[in-house]
Each structure stands twice: as C-alpha cells, then as structure tokens.
Motif scaffolding. Structure first.
Motif, PDB file in Angstrom:
ATOM      1  N   LEU A  15       0.815  -1.226   0.000  1.00  0.00           N
ATOM      2  CA  LEU A  15       0.000   0.000   0.000  1.00  0.00           C
ATOM      3  C   LEU A  15       0.845   1.271   0.000  1.00  0.00           C
ATOM      4  O   LEU A  15       0.577   2.195  -0.781  1.00  0.00           O
ATOM      5  CB  LEU A  15      -0.985  -0.016   1.174  1.00  0.00           C
ATOM      6  N   PRO A  16       1.893   1.346   0.827  1.00  0.00           N
ATOM      7  CA  PRO A  16       2.717   2.567   0.768  1.00  0.00           C
ATOM      8  C   PRO A  16       3.345   2.770  -0.611  1.00  0.00           C
ATOM      9  O   PRO A  16       3.422   3.908  -1.086  1.00  0.00           O
ATOM     10  CB  PRO A  16       3.800   2.308   1.822  1.00  0.00           C
ATOM     11  N   LEU A  17       3.746   1.682  -1.253  1.00  0.00           N
ATOM     12  CA  LEU A  17       4.354   1.815  -2.585  1.00  0.00           C
ATOM     13  C   LEU A  17       3.341   2.341  -3.585  1.00  0.00           C
ATOM     14  O   LEU A  17       3.600   3.304  -4.320  1.00  0.00           O
ATOM     15  CB  LEU A  17       4.904   0.459  -3.041  1.00  0.00           C
ATOM     16  N   ILE A  18       2.140   1.713  -3.568  1.00  0.00           N
ATOM     17  CA  ILE A  18       1.099   2.141  -4.501  1.00  0.00           C
ATOM     18  C   ILE A  18       0.751   3.605  -4.256  1.00  0.00           C
ATOM     19  O   ILE A  18       0.650   4.407  -5.180  1.00  0.00           O
ATOM     20  CB  ILE A  18      -0.138   1.240  -4.352  1.00  0.00           C
ATOM     21  N   SER A  19       0.621   3.960  -2.956  1.00  0.00           N
ATOM     22  CA  SER A  19       0.270   5.346  -2.641  1.00  0.00           C
ATOM     23  C   SER A  19       1.347   6.293  -3.124  1.00  0.00           C
ATOM     24  O   SER A  19       1.054   7.372  -3.643  1.00  0.00           O
ATOM     25  CB  SER A  19       0.086   5.518  -1.137  1.00  0.00           C
ATOM     26  N   SER A  20       2.599   5.904  -2.935  1.00  0.00           N
ATOM     27  CA  SER A  20       3.671   6.807  -3.340  1.00  0.00           C
ATOM     28  C   SER A  20       3.641   7.006  -4.852  1.00  0.00           C
ATOM     29  O   SER A  20       3.857   8.114  -5.340  1.00  0.00           O
ATOM     30  CB  SER A  20       5.022   6.260  -2.883  1.00  0.00           C
ATOM     31  N   LEU A  21       3.317   5.935  -5.589  1.00  0.00           N
ATOM     32  CA  LEU A  21       3.240   6.083  -7.046  1.00  0.00           C
ATOM     33  C   LEU A  21       2.069   6.966  -7.431  1.00  0.00           C
ATOM     34  O   LEU A  21       2.166   7.774  -8.360  1.00  0.00           O
ATOM     35  CB  LEU A  21       3.125   4.708  -7.699  1.00  0.00           C
ATOM     36  N   LEU A  22       0.963   6.842  -6.682  1.00  0.00           N
ATOM     37  CA  LEU A  22      -0.200   7.687  -6.986  1.00  0.00           C
ATOM     38  C   LEU A  22       0.130   9.163  -6.793  1.00  0.00           C
ATOM     39  O   LEU A  22      -0.370  10.016  -7.521  1.00  0.00           O
ATOM     40  CB  LEU A  22      -1.376   7.289  -6.090  1.00  0.00           C
ATOM     41  N   ILE A  23       0.961   9.431  -5.800  1.00  0.00           N
ATOM     42  CA  ILE A  23       1.315  10.837  -5.544  1.00  0.00           C
ATOM     43  C   ILE A  23       1.969  11.449  -6.775  1.00  0.00           C
ATOM     44  O   ILE A  23       1.767  12.631  -7.077  1.00  0.00           O
ATOM     45  CB  ILE A  23       2.250  10.935  -4.319  1.00  0.00           C
ATOM     46  N   LEU A  24       2.706  10.637  -7.502  1.00  0.00           N
ATOM     47  CA  LEU A  24       3.375  11.161  -8.695  1.00  0.00           C
ATOM     48  C   LEU A  24       2.388  11.749  -9.691  1.00  0.00           C
ATOM     49  O   LEU A  24       2.726  12.627 -10.475  1.00  0.00           O
ATOM     50  CB  LEU A  24       4.190  10.056  -9.362  1.00  0.00           C
ATOM     51  N   PHE A  25       1.158  11.241  -9.632  1.00  0.00           N
ATOM     52  CA  PHE A  25       0.156  11.755 -10.590  1.00  0.00           C
ATOM     53  C   PHE A  25      -0.607  12.955 -10.067  1.00  0.00           C
ATOM     54  O   PHE A  25      -1.512  13.446 -10.707  1.00  0.00           O
ATOM     55  CB  PHE A  25      -0.830  10.639 -10.953  1.00  0.00           C
ATOM     56  N   MET A  26      -0.255  13.402  -8.868  1.00  0.00           N
ATOM     57  CA  MET A  26      -0.997  14.528  -8.316  1.00  0.00           C
ATOM     58  C   MET A  26      -0.345  15.839  -8.697  1.00  0.00           C
ATOM     59  O   MET A  26       0.859  15.907  -8.955  1.00  0.00           O
ATOM     60  CB  MET A  26      -1.051  14.408  -6.796  1.00  0.00           C
ATOM     61  N   ASN A  27      -1.162  16.879  -8.671  1.00  0.00           N
ATOM     62  CA  ASN A  27      -0.657  18.211  -8.964  1.00  0.00           C
ATOM     63  C   ASN A  27       0.161  18.711  -7.780  1.00  0.00           C
ATOM     64  O   ASN A  27      -0.316  18.714  -6.652  1.00  0.00           O
ATOM     65  CB  ASN A  27      -1.861  19.125  -9.206  1.00  0.00           C
ATOM     66  N   LYS A  28       1.358  19.147  -8.055  1.00  0.00           N
ATOM     67  CA  LYS A  28       2.223  19.513  -6.931  1.00  0.00           C
ATOM     68  C   LYS A  28       1.775  20.789  -6.237  1.00  0.00           C
ATOM     69  O   LYS A  28       2.215  21.092  -5.133  1.00  0.00           O
ATOM     70  CB  LYS A  28       3.674  19.625  -7.397  1.00  0.00           C
ATOM     71  N   GLU A  29       0.871  21.550  -6.888  1.00  0.00           N
ATOM     72  CA  GLU A  29       0.337  22.741  -6.222  1.00  0.00           C
ATOM     73  C   GLU A  29      -0.649  22.367  -5.128  1.00  0.00           C
ATOM     74  O   GLU A  29      -0.845  23.104  -4.173  1.00  0.00           O
ATOM     75  CB  GLU A  29      -0.383  23.641  -7.238  1.00  0.00           C
ATOM     76  N   ASN A  30      -1.269  21.208  -5.295  1.00  0.00           N
ATOM     77  CA  ASN A  30      -2.319  20.810  -4.365  1.00  0.00           C
ATOM     78  C   ASN A  30      -1.712  20.126  -3.137  1.00  0.00           C
ATOM     79  O   ASN A  30      -1.853  18.927  -2.921  1.00  0.00           O
ATOM     80  CB  ASN A  30      -3.294  19.874  -5.073  1.00  0.00           C
ATOM     81  N   VAL A  31      -1.033  20.928  -2.333  1.00  0.00           N
ATOM     82  CA  VAL A  31      -0.266  20.385  -1.213  1.00  0.00           C
ATOM     83  C   VAL A  31      -1.157  19.693  -0.196  1.00  0.00           C
ATOM     84  O   VAL A  31      -0.838  18.632   0.333  1.00  0.00           O
ATOM     85  CB  VAL A  31       0.521  21.526  -0.554  1.00  0.00           C
ATOM     86  N   LYS A  32      -2.322  20.308   0.027  1.00  0.00           N
ATOM     87  CA  LYS A  32      -3.224  19.773   1.041  1.00  0.00           C
ATOM     88  C   LYS A  32      -3.643  18.344   0.692  1.00  0.00           C
ATOM     89  O   LYS A  32      -3.632  17.457   1.539  1.00  0.00           O
ATOM     90  CB  LYS A  32      -4.460  20.666   1.128  1.00  0.00           C
ATOM     91  N   LEU A  33      -3.993  18.153  -0.560  1.00  0.00           N
ATOM     92  CA  LEU A  33      -4.399  16.812  -1.005  1.00  0.00           C
ATOM     93  C   LEU A  33      -3.263  15.816  -0.786  1.00  0.00           C
ATOM     94  O   LEU A  33      -3.467  14.728  -0.248  1.00  0.00           O
ATOM     95  CB  LEU A  33      -4.786  16.847  -2.487  1.00  0.00           C
ATOM     96  N   ILE A  34      -2.070  16.218  -1.165  1.00  0.00           N
ATOM     97  CA  ILE A  34      -0.922  15.305  -1.038  1.00  0.00           C
ATOM     98  C   ILE A  34      -0.691  14.940   0.417  1.00  0.00           C
ATOM     99  O   ILE A  34      -0.551  13.772   0.772  1.00  0.00           O
ATOM    100  CB  ILE A  34       0.342  15.951  -1.644  1.00  0.00           C
ATOM    101  N   LYS A  35      -0.696  15.953   1.271  1.00  0.00           N
ATOM    102  CA  LYS A  35      -0.481  15.719   2.699  1.00  0.00           C
ATOM    103  C   LYS A  35      -1.497  14.734   3.256  1.00  0.00           C
ATOM    104  O   LYS A  35      -1.131  13.718   3.861  1.00  0.00           O
ATOM    105  CB  LYS A  35      -0.653  17.029   3.474  1.00  0.00           C
ATOM    106  N   TYR A  36      -2.784  15.067   3.041  1.00  0.00           N
ATOM    107  CA  TYR A  36      -3.811  14.242   3.677  1.00  0.00           C
ATOM    108  C   TYR A  36      -3.894  12.870   3.039  1.00  0.00           C
ATOM    109  O   TYR A  36      -4.159  11.878   3.715  1.00  0.00           O
ATOM    110  CB  TYR A  36      -5.161  14.962   3.694  1.00  0.00           C
ATOM    111  N   PHE A  37      -3.623  12.817   1.740  1.00  0.00           N
ATOM    112  CA  PHE A  37      -3.602  11.508   1.086  1.00  0.00           C
ATOM    113  C   PHE A  37      -2.517  10.625   1.719  1.00  0.00           C
ATOM    114  O   PHE A  37      -2.751   9.465   2.050  1.00  0.00           O
ATOM    115  CB  PHE A  37      -3.340  11.679  -0.405  1.00  0.00           C
ATOM    116  N   THR A  38      -1.343  11.212   1.922  1.00  0.00           N
ATOM    117  CA  THR A  38      -0.239  10.450   2.518  1.00  0.00           C
ATOM    118  C   THR A  38      -0.603   9.988   3.918  1.00  0.00           C
ATOM    119  O   THR A  38      -0.406   8.828   4.291  1.00  0.00           O
ATOM    120  CB  THR A  38       1.024  11.319   2.588  1.00  0.00           C
ATOM    121  N   LEU A  39      -1.164  10.929   4.688  1.00  0.00           N
ATOM    122  CA  LEU A  39      -1.522  10.593   6.069  1.00  0.00           C
ATOM    123  C   LEU A  39      -2.548   9.470   6.103  1.00  0.00           C
ATOM    124  O   LEU A  39      -2.393   8.478   6.828  1.00  0.00           O
ATOM    125  CB  LEU A  39      -2.066  11.837   6.774  1.00  0.00           C
ATOM    126  N   ILE A  40      -3.595   9.630   5.299  1.00  0.00           N
ATOM    127  CA  ILE A  40      -4.668   8.635   5.341  1.00  0.00           C
ATOM    128  C   ILE A  40      -4.160   7.287   4.863  1.00  0.00           C
ATOM    129  O   ILE A  40      -4.459   6.241   5.460  1.00  0.00           O
ATOM    130  CB  ILE A  40      -5.867   9.124   4.504  1.00  0.00           C
TER     131      ILE A  40
END
Lengths: 530, 657
Positions: free
Chosen positions: A10-35
C-alpha cells in the motif's frame, strides 16, 4: 497473508499515486499520505490479531518464484520479532508524516513520495525472507533517505547525507559479497541443489559451514549491520545525519532504520552463523558496553539538543547489541523490546526537538531556559519522553534495559558479570545527560526575550504525541502484551544457540512444533566442528 | 480483607492521574486539596483496618497478593505482587498517615500557588510510589517504587523551577533536583547489580521465597561471599536513598523544594526507604556480618558528622536537614548491630517529630515571607503560639527527654549499640545525641525566644491557618506519646500490661534474623540499662541547658562567638560541610566532563574516526585527480601511450622481460 501484502504494498502504490498529483495541491498530497499510512496501520493490526503467539515459526509466509536461475524469490513472512518491528513502522510512519505538515514547506510532492517509498522499503526489510530480496530492500532505503536528508535537511545537509550514504554503502557491499558466497556455498556445496537465496533453506543448514568460512561471512554481514546500528566506533555518521535530517527523517532514522542493524544481527548473524556468533559474542559485547558508556558521556557535553539525543541513541543501541550477544532468551527478548522502546522514546524526543525548532529555529541549549513556564504542556511531554529514555521503572525504557542487562549477567556464553556491571553504569550517565539538558532548557527563568512568545502544543502536535505516550506507559506497566509476541520465536533461536554450544535444549516445549531436522543438523555440525 | 491491598496504592495513583489530567481545569483549591488528601486518607483507613485485623488475629506468615504478571522473558518472570506483614503494614500506616496530615497542611501552605494542582498530583504520585516500595513482594517492584519516589522527589525539589537556590554549583532549584536524582541513581546502580546477583544465586527476586531459601540453609549461607557482595550493594542503594556517607550530600540541597515536601519526602518517609530495604531483608543482612559492621560504622559516622555540621548552620531548614541525615545515621547504627526493631521504631518516631519540625519550620517561613535565616528571626513565640508549642514538643522529642517519642527510640538504639556493638560506638552516638539536643534548642531559642531581629517594616509574622496548625497539633500529640509503643522491657513493670508493643508486633518479621544473630528471645533486664538511660537523659538535659545558657541567658551569644573565633579552622570546615561537594566536583565531575568533551568527542570522534573516514575520502579524491590528468584529450598523447603499452606488452609476452 493478504494483510501482509497490503501492509507492504500500500505505501508503494500510494507513493506512485502521488506522482500523478498536482504539486500545487499540497493539502491533497499531505492528507492523502496521512490517510494512506493510517490505513496501512489499521490493516497491519490484522497481522497482530491473527498472529499465533505459540507458534515460534514464520507466519503469513508468501513464496513467489522470481529469478529462478538464482533461486531468488519474493519470499516474505513474519515471526514474533519482525511482527513487532513492522507494527512499529506502521505506527511511527503516520506520526512522522503528521509531524511534517508544518515543517516541510518546499517540494512537498517529492517529500511525501519519498516518505511513502521509505515506508515500503522499511516494511520490506523486516519481512523479506530471501537474502536477495532483503538486499534490495536494504539498499532501496538509502535512496529516499539520501534525498530526505539532502533536500529537506539543515545547513550541513550535504556533508551529512554523503557521509550517511558512504558509511552504509560500504557496509552493504560486504554484505552483498557474503550473500553471493553464501548462496553459492549452501546451494552447491551443502544442499547440492544449486545457488539459492531462500532464507529458510539457508537457515536450516548455514551453521554447517566450517567455522573459518563462517567467521568471514559473520563479519561481512555484521560490519554492515554494525554501521547501521551504529555500534561504537562506527557511529560517527549518526550524529551528523540526525542533526541535519528534518524532524520526520530523524524520527524514522532513529525509530526504524537503526533497528535494521540490530534486526539483521538476530535474523542473519545469530540464525545463520550461530557458531561464529558464539565465538565473537564477547568481543562484540565489549564494543557494545563501550558504546553504552561512550555514547552517554559524549551526549552529556553536547550543546545541541538534537546531537545530544543522537548520541543517546548510540548508548541505547549498545544495550540492544549487548542483549543480542548475551544470546539468552532474556537478553534477546530485552533487545527486541528495547528496539521498540528506543523507537518510541527517542522518536518522541526527536519529535519534541522538532517542535521547538519549528518555533525558534535553533537547537542550541544555551538559547533556551525557563521554557517550562512558557510551554508547560510541552515540558510535560518532554519529561515523559526523557524519563522513558532514562529507563525509569514503570515506563517502557526500563523493561528493555533491565532484561538486556539481566540477560548479559546470566549469559552462559558471555560467562562474565563484567559486561552487565559495566553497562549498568550507563543507567547513571543516562540520568546525567538528559536531566542536565532538561534543567538548562526548561528550568530557571526565561532570560532570552525571543522565547517569551512561544506557543504551547497545537492540537496536531497533541495528536501525534499522545499515542506514543500511551505505548510508553503500556509497555512499562504491562510489557507482556508485547514480549509474548516474540517470546517463542526467541526461545526457538536460543534453543538452537544452546544446542550448538552446549548440546542442550533449554526450552524443550518448543521442539514439538519445530521440525526435528534442525536438531540433527546441529548435531552433525558439532561433529564437523571437531 | 488483605486481598484488597492493591487498593492502597491504587487510590493515590488515581488521584495523581485525575489531578494531573484535569487538575488545571479545577478552579477550586479546596476541591483539589480534598481529592489529593482523601485518596491518601482512605488508603490510610484501609491500612489501619488491616492493622487492627492483624492485632486481633496475629499473622504468622506474610500474605501475598498477586495482581498480575509484570515482566517475563525466558526463565525470568516477575509479578506485580504485594506482601502484607507487620513491617509493610507499619510502614504503610506511617506513609499514608503522616502523608495524609502533610497533604492537609499543604492545602494551607500552597494556597495561591500557580502550580497548586500540580503539587497535589506530584504528592499523590509520591505516595503511590512509596506504597509500592514498602508493599512489594519482590525486589523489582520495590525498585519501581524506589526509583519512583526518586522521580517524585526530583519533581518536587524542582517544583518552583524558576526560583534560585544557593548551594555548591547550584543556582536554580532544578540543579538541586538533578543532584538528588543523580546521587540516587548511583545508589540504584548498586540495587540493580544486587538484583542480578540475587537472581543468579537464588533464582528468585521474591522476598518470601528468598527468605525461605535462606532459612532452610542458614549455615551454608553464613559468611558466603555472594551474600556479602549482595548486601553491600543493597546498602549502597540505601546510602543513596537515605543520604548516608558517601552519598549524603544531596539531602541538604533537597531543601530547595517546598517545605511540606521536605517534611514528607526528605524527613518522614522516603529517606527511610534505605532502612526499610535492610529491614525487609533482615535475614540476608544477618548472614553477612561484615556488611553489618560496615552499616554500623557508616551509620555512626554519618550520625556524628551530620550532627557537627548541624550545630553551626543558620538556615532553619538546613539545620533540620542535617539533623535528618544524622538521625538516619542513628537508624543505620541500629541496623548495623542487628537491632532491627529499634531502627524501625526510630523511623516511626522520627516521622512524627521530624515531620512536625519541618512543618513547624514551614509555618514559621509562611509567616515570615519565606525567610530561612534564623539570625533574622527571634521572638516569634508570641506571634505564632501553636507553631511554637508544637515545635517545642518536637524538639523535646528529638532531644530525648523522657516520655517523649525520641527518648524511647533513641535510647533503645544507643543501648543496643552498646549491648551488641561496642562502647566506642555508644560514645560516638552519645556525642551526636548531645549535639542534636544542642542544635535543636539553639534553633528554638534563636527562632522563637528573646529579641525580634527581623525587619518589622516588611515582615509581619502571623500564625498559620487551621489547615496547617491542626496537622501540627496531631503530630505533636504523636511526638509526645508515640514512644509508648516501644517501652523498654526494663521499664515494663510500670506498664506490665504490654511491654514493648512494637517489639512483639514485629517479632515474626525479624525472628529468623535474630536467631542467626544469636539474640535470645528473653530480654535480659540488666541494671546497666538503667545506668545508660540515666546517662543519656543527663546528656540531653545538659545539652539543652548549654543551648539556653549560650543563646537565651546571654543576649550577645558571647560564648559561641568566642568559640568561632578561637576555632576558626574547625568552624570553616563545619560551615562548609567538610567541603565534600567541592571534593566530588573537582575529583570526579569536572575530570569526567573535560575528558568527555576534549578526549572522547573532540579528539576520538572528530579527529580519529571522522579523520580516518575523511582521510580515506581525500585520498580517493587525490588519486582521482591524479588519474584524471592522464585524460588530456589529445589524440597524440593517447597514441604514444598506446604505443608504449604495446611495446611493453609485446616485450613481456615474447621475451619474458
């Protein structure tokens, strides 16, 4: 089995998903990682609840052939010891992530990607049951850690990260050579089934390797683990790496990465090269004891809080190594619980240092004084972490220290009280360096005007500190919740050790479960040894 | 009844957790104070009921109550388990009883303090830890309490962490707190090693089991070196906790804490934990005669040296602190000669009168704006009559005036020291007793009598509120009458009904040790005991008379002033507490710090190890740079090098050059 795969992937998959996120959307990245990390933690709880404590062998075993020519496989599984450490990873990771929310303000996307990748690699290290796979995970850790220190670290981060990289890299090269040699010797000379990296296969027969070869293999593995622990005198990368790493990096480094070394010592050195371990136990214990005292003395005179905590790790990990090489069930159990304890208490100390650093941007002890008045809640949490680290009975630190010491004291292999007695002085010094620092930071009056307006803990900071405190008290008052998990796998290992050394089985009740083959092999080995 | 013993420590623990978590939100001081005191009070009641039950049906063997399995690994397993016997219940009553009174007192004393809730939380934590210490069935749980009381002591000494306190290398109260904790840790080191050795030698850490092993084979264990080492190590722990030579120096600095703390922790209860530890293992110590001698010598020396320091100090709490160290020395002297009951008896009496003295001192300071210097007091008798009277009673008790508490217990100790020890031991203790009576009445005269030397403009002395005076009164009654618990056998005919209650009560605990020590059950009623009693009473009276003569009947204090001038060297030595702190700092602490900084860190870590690594790196870089120069980029150079290489290779292959 499925929870284990999810915990790992799961951490690997999540980390790969982060690559597809917009880097401006910091809040999404943070909370996605936390969750994502919280979900991983919840799933790992299944591992805990379905684990059978009475079974000393590997559980949740998965074996997928991978490189058939090398007999390398995707082999993972857990025994009591690795389960505890995997739980520590899944527990600490969300805390480390939550602690980064305010402190990481640049390149967040890359940062959270690295953290999740790191979590994946860490779980991999503690679950891999294949020497090849283990090596891959072991090296994979270096990449995110290198960047975490190098990009988000302090002023001297480049020096620190290169030093960290070179130290560990040098160590692991020895290990790689040993893994290849071992796979060849075991596969072609002993089993005659061809090169192998299958942990369980090697474990069964590795002690048949003649002692002079075994010694080389032992040290090749051990050096790389000692650097990671770090054992005196290979420790000098640690204070730099800790001081320069961002808070979450220090927390993960202290809580998990150092444990890779001590875990490796039990998993590979003791399990594979039992005879060589017995032969070298005294020498290594001497270094462990020196490290305990040395780390404490050098910690005492530091002027930087974070460096002080870093040196205290050298001291604490000395207890772990001493417990491991006492080669008794008491000592190894103590070492395992001490690994968890150190993760909690030192991890918490780093979190706390990070909290004040975020507010004041300095870690010099002399910059503070009288903080207890300004931040009473913070001071209380700090005191709890400090006394846990000091080894106050009733809190977690004591259980581990006490068991490792009594293990060393009663060890038939070390066969001397000197180790434990010398190591016990570390108990005095631990009080000296931590209390002295606490006095200078928290007591007295506030003389530095820039400290007058410091804010006490925020809700977010409460949220990641309270869970740690719960476990600090829980392990202190009822450690058997945790020690029971690894008790039987430890006993089985000690059966093997004492069988090799003395030809006796101290915990015969485990023989019914384990296969008798191990036994006959060891008897054979005794003959070969002669 | 006995199986609810876990409630006794649990209640203060609940108090600690509750006050620690929500205390800040409770606005009412009286509510906080009531909760804090009630938990201890109820614990006392439970202990008292158990005591009554023990009186009605005597307990021959200890009752063990297992709570749960605490730590286990391999062959090692230890329970949270409590042990009820005469010793533990007596100690429990002292801790909770005196503790309760001091909690009540603190409601008045700490009134208006911003850390009011925190204070009561810490006090409750202390009681919890102390109860674990005395009720434990095994060494490890005692150790939990042992370190736990050290923690509470640390927290309470440094309670006013932003106040200054004067001492050798002590600026803030926090320094004093550190010193206490670290000195205690040195002792705890001994405790740890002793536990390892007990586990290795006897395979258990339980008191009862260890006792049974020893009883079944006393002959073979007598004079065994293992037991000798174990007991010395345990005694090292005791010297830490009970402030004996060589670890005594922390206690006077512990006075940096609020006065109720000094009364409860640093006089009445915690510092007697060392005596408890020896008494709890009476048989073990009885089997190690050489350790017993060490204990006696240390105890007697501490009693003497601390008393000499006490005679010249001017801080009211400082005098009392040295007095405490000295009195603890008396108790160890008793333990050393095998008079366990006498030691425990003195622990109890000391808890009454020394607790009272400290509370009295607190009451004085409360009315004097925290003034501690007795030279700046005087004439307080009329401003604080209750404090004065109770303080006077306590002073009579500690001086050893007949019928007051200290008379019976101290006299018992001195008599036993002579009886089972030596005349010299008795003589040194008698000298210490003389000084004790002297410094106490020096204190009484300088604080309460005669001329008012304080600044009337700023200081308006007043009697303390009822919450403070009522505990004083109760303790003064106990200090006056408590001694009747242990009436000597030779005076038994006056009280034929039940001579020496305490001796009989504690008999089951110490009987096996007494057998080993060769003490018969029949107490000889010799005439010499009368004589010794008479001598000690004379000593006390003469000493009090001296104090009055010097400080009451002579307004100018001319005799002491003359003595100070005449014996300047001795005075300086006493005033500076024999320079023990200074010696420790210059011989141990400073060299350790310097060598750690300069030798280990800056030299070994930075120069050697890092130098080696960086050296390797620069060698690599150097060679890299050299090799790089070959790569000039000129095709001609490459061609020449290739040609040269080919020639060398060919000549080697074909001509074997």
């Amino acid at each position: 089995m499925i929870p284990l795969i999810i915990t790992l992937l799961l951490p690997l998959i999540s980390s790969l998903l982060i690559l597809f996120m917009n880097k401006e959307n910091v809040k999404l990245i943070k909370y996605f990682t936390l969750i994502s990390s919280l979900i991983t933690f919840l799933i790992s709880l299944f591992l805990l609840f379905n684990f059978n404590n009475t079974n000393p062998d590997i559980q949740y075993y998965i074996n997928v052939t991978w490189v058939s020519s090398l007999d390398a496989g995707f082999r993972i599984g857990l025994d009591g010891m690795s389960l505890l450490l995997v739980m520590l990873i899944t527990f600490i990771s969300p805390i480390a992530i939550l602690s980064s929310f305010d402190s990481i303000k640049t390149r967040e996307k890359e940062y959270y990607f690295m953290i999740l990748l790191l979590q994946f690699a860490m779980v991999g290290v503690f679950t891999a049951l294949d020497t090849f796979l283990f090596y891959i995970f072991w090296e994979l850790i270096l990449i995110p850690m290198y960047f975490i220190i190098g990009i988000w670290g302090g002023k001297n981060r480049l020096y620190a990260t290169v030093k960290f990289f070179i130290f560990t890299m040098v160590g692991s090269l020895f290990m790689l050579v040993a893994i290849i040699w071992l796979g060849n010797y075991v596969g072609n000379e002993i089993l005659k089934t061809g090169f192998t990296t299958d942990y369980l296969k090697i474990k069964e027969v590795a002690n048949l390797i003649p002692l002079n070869y075994q010694n080389w293999l032992f040290w090749a593995f051990a050096i790389s683990f000692f650097i990671k622990v770090p054992l005196f005198p290979l420790h000098t990368w640690l204070p730099d790496a800790h001081t320069e790493a961002p808070t979450a990096g220090s927390v993960i480094l202290a809580a998990i990465l150092l444990k890779m070394g001590t875990y490796g010592l039990i998993r590979f050195n003791l399990e594979f090269f039992t005879s060589a371990s017995i032969a070298n136990a005294s020498l290594i214990s001497i270094f462990a004891v020196i490290g305990i005292i040395y780390g404490a003395l050098v910690a005492a005179i530091q002027t930087d809080i974070k460096k002080l905590v870093a040196y205290s790790s050298v001291s604490h990990l000395g207890f772990v190594v001493l417990g491991i090489f006492s080669m008794t069930a008491i000592g190894i159990q103590g070492a395992i619980i001490q690994m968890v304890n150190h993760g909690l208490s030192t991890g918490m100390l780093f979190l706390l240092v990070g909290i004040i650093y975020e507010r004041r941007h300095t870690r010099e002890i002399s910059e503070y004084g009288g903080i207890a008045r300004i931040m009473p809640v913070y001071a209380t949490f700090f005191a709890i972490a400090m006394f846990s680290s000091v080894g106050l009975p009733g809190l977690n630190g004591f259980v581990g220290e006490y068991l490792t010491l009594i293990g060393a004291f009663t060890s038939p292999i070390l066969n001397s009280w000197g180790y434990a007695i010398a190591a016990s002085t570390g108990v005095i010094f631990a009080a000296v360096y931590l209390l002295w620092m606490y006095q200078r930071v928290f007591f007295g009056t506030v003389d530095n005007p820039s400290n007058l307006n410091l804010k006490d803990l925020s809700k977010r900071e409460w949220a990641f500190l309270v869970p740690i405190v719960i476990f600090i008290v829980w392990i202190g008052l009822h450690p058997s919740t945790f020690t029971n998990i690894s008790e039987n796998s430890t006993r089985k290992l000690v059966n093997k050790i004492e069988n090799v050394k003395f030809g006796i089985t101290p915990y015969p009740e485990l023989l019914k479960n384990s296969n008798l083959k191990t036994n006959s092999n060891q008897i054979n080995n005794n003959k070969i040894g002669k | 009844m006995y199986n609810i013993v876990w409630l006794i420590p649990l209640l203060p623990l609940i108090g600690f957790i509750f006050l620690g978590l929500v205390g800040k939100k409770l606005k009412s001081e009286s509510l906080i104070g009531t909760i804090g005191s009630a938990t201890v009070g109820i614990s006392f009641l439970i202990a008292f009921l158990m005591f009554l039950k023990m009186l009605s049906t005597p307990l021959e063997a200890p009752v063990i109550v297992n709570v749960y399995k605490w730590i286990s690994a391999g062959y090692f397993s230890i329970n949270i388990a409590y042990q009820i016997d005469q010793l533990s219940i007596l100690y429990t009553m002292i801790v909770t009883g005196v503790g309760f009174l001091i909690h009540i007192y603190s409601i008045g004393y700490m009134h208006g303090d911003r850390g009011f809730f925190r204070f009561f939380a810490y006090l409750n934590l202390f009681i919890f830890m102390m109860l674990n210490l005395v009720l434990a069935n095994n060494f490890l749980l005692t150790f939990l309490g042992w370190e736990g009381v050290g923690l509470s002591s640390y927290l309470l000494i440094g309670f006013w962490y932003d106040r200054k306190f004067q001492g050798i290398r002590i600026i803030w109260t926090g320094h004093a707190a550190n010193k206490a904790f670290i000195m205690n840790r040195i002792g705890d080191f001994g405790f740890l090693i002793a536990m390892f050795m007990i586990f290795v030698n006897f395979g258990t850490l339980e008191y009862t089991e260890l006792h049974n092993i020893l009883v079944s084979n006393t002959i073979s264990y007598q004079y065994s070196s293992a037991i000798g080492i174990i007991t010395i190590l345990l005694f090292l722990a005791a010297t830490g906790k009970s402030a004996q030579i060589p670890l005594a120096v922390w206690l006077p600095d512990a006075m940096a804490g609020p006065t109720p703390v000094s009364a409860l922790i640093h006089a009445a209860t915690m510092v007697t934990a060392g005596i408890f530890l020896v008494a709890r293992n009476s048989l073990l110590f009885a089997l190690a005669p050489s350790t017993m001698n060490v204990i006696a010598v240390i105890g007697i020396s501490t009693a003497f040296f601390a008393a000499t320091i006490g005679t010249v100090q001017n801080g009211i709490k400082k005098v009392l602190a040295y007095s405490t160290v000295s009195q603890l020395g008396f108790m160890f002297a008793a333990l050393g000669v095998g008079a366990y009951t006498a030691a425990v008896f003195h622990v109890m009496m000391h808890a009454f009168f020394k607790g009272l003295l400290f509370l009295g001192a607190g009451s004085v300071m409360h009315g004097m704006h925290n003034e501690e210097d007795i030279k700046k007091m005087g004439g307080l008798q009329k401003y604080m009559p209750i404090t004065y009277k109770t303080f006077y009673v306590a002073s009579l008790a500690i001086a050893g005036i007949p019928l007051f508490a200290g008379f019976f217990s101290k006299d018992e100790i001195m008599w036993q020291t002579y009886n089972h020890g030596s005349a010299i031991a008795w003589f040194v203790l008698a000298l210490s007793a003389f000084m004790t009576a002297f410094y106490m009445f020096r204190l009484v005269n300088l604080v309460f009598h005669k001329e008012e030397r304080f600044d009337h403009k700023h200081i308006h002395p007043h009697e303390s509120p009822k919450t403070m005076t009522i505990p004083l009164i109760i303790l003064s009654v106990l200090s006056a009458l408590g001694g009747f618990l242990g009436i000597p056998y030779i005076l038994g005919f006056w009280f034929s009904h039940n001579p020496n209650f305490l001796d009989n009560f504690l008999e089951p605990v110490f009987k096996d040790a007494n057998v080993v020590l060769g003490f018969s059950e029949n107490h000889q009623l010799g005439g010499s005991e009368y004589l010794f009693m008479l001598i000690s009473v004379t000593i006390a009276l003469f000493s009090i008379w001296t104090a009055y003569k010097w400080y009451y009947y002579d307004d100018k204090w001319s005799v002491p002033r003359k003595l100070v001038l005449k014996f300047k060297g001795i005075y300086k030595l006493l005033w500076n507490k024999y320079f023990v702190d200074e010696v420790y700092f210059t011989t141990i602490v400073d060299p350790l710090i310097t060598s750690s900084r300069e030798g280990l860190w800056k030299f070994f870590d930075v120069k050697i190890i890092d130098g080696l690594v960086n050296g390797l790196a620069s060698i690599t870089t150097f060679f890299g740079n050299q090799v790089r120069k070959i790569q000039t980029g000129f095709a001609q150079t490459y061609a020449i090098v290739m040609l040269a290489g080919a020639i060398i290779l060919i000549s080697w292959l074909f001509f074997g050059l």
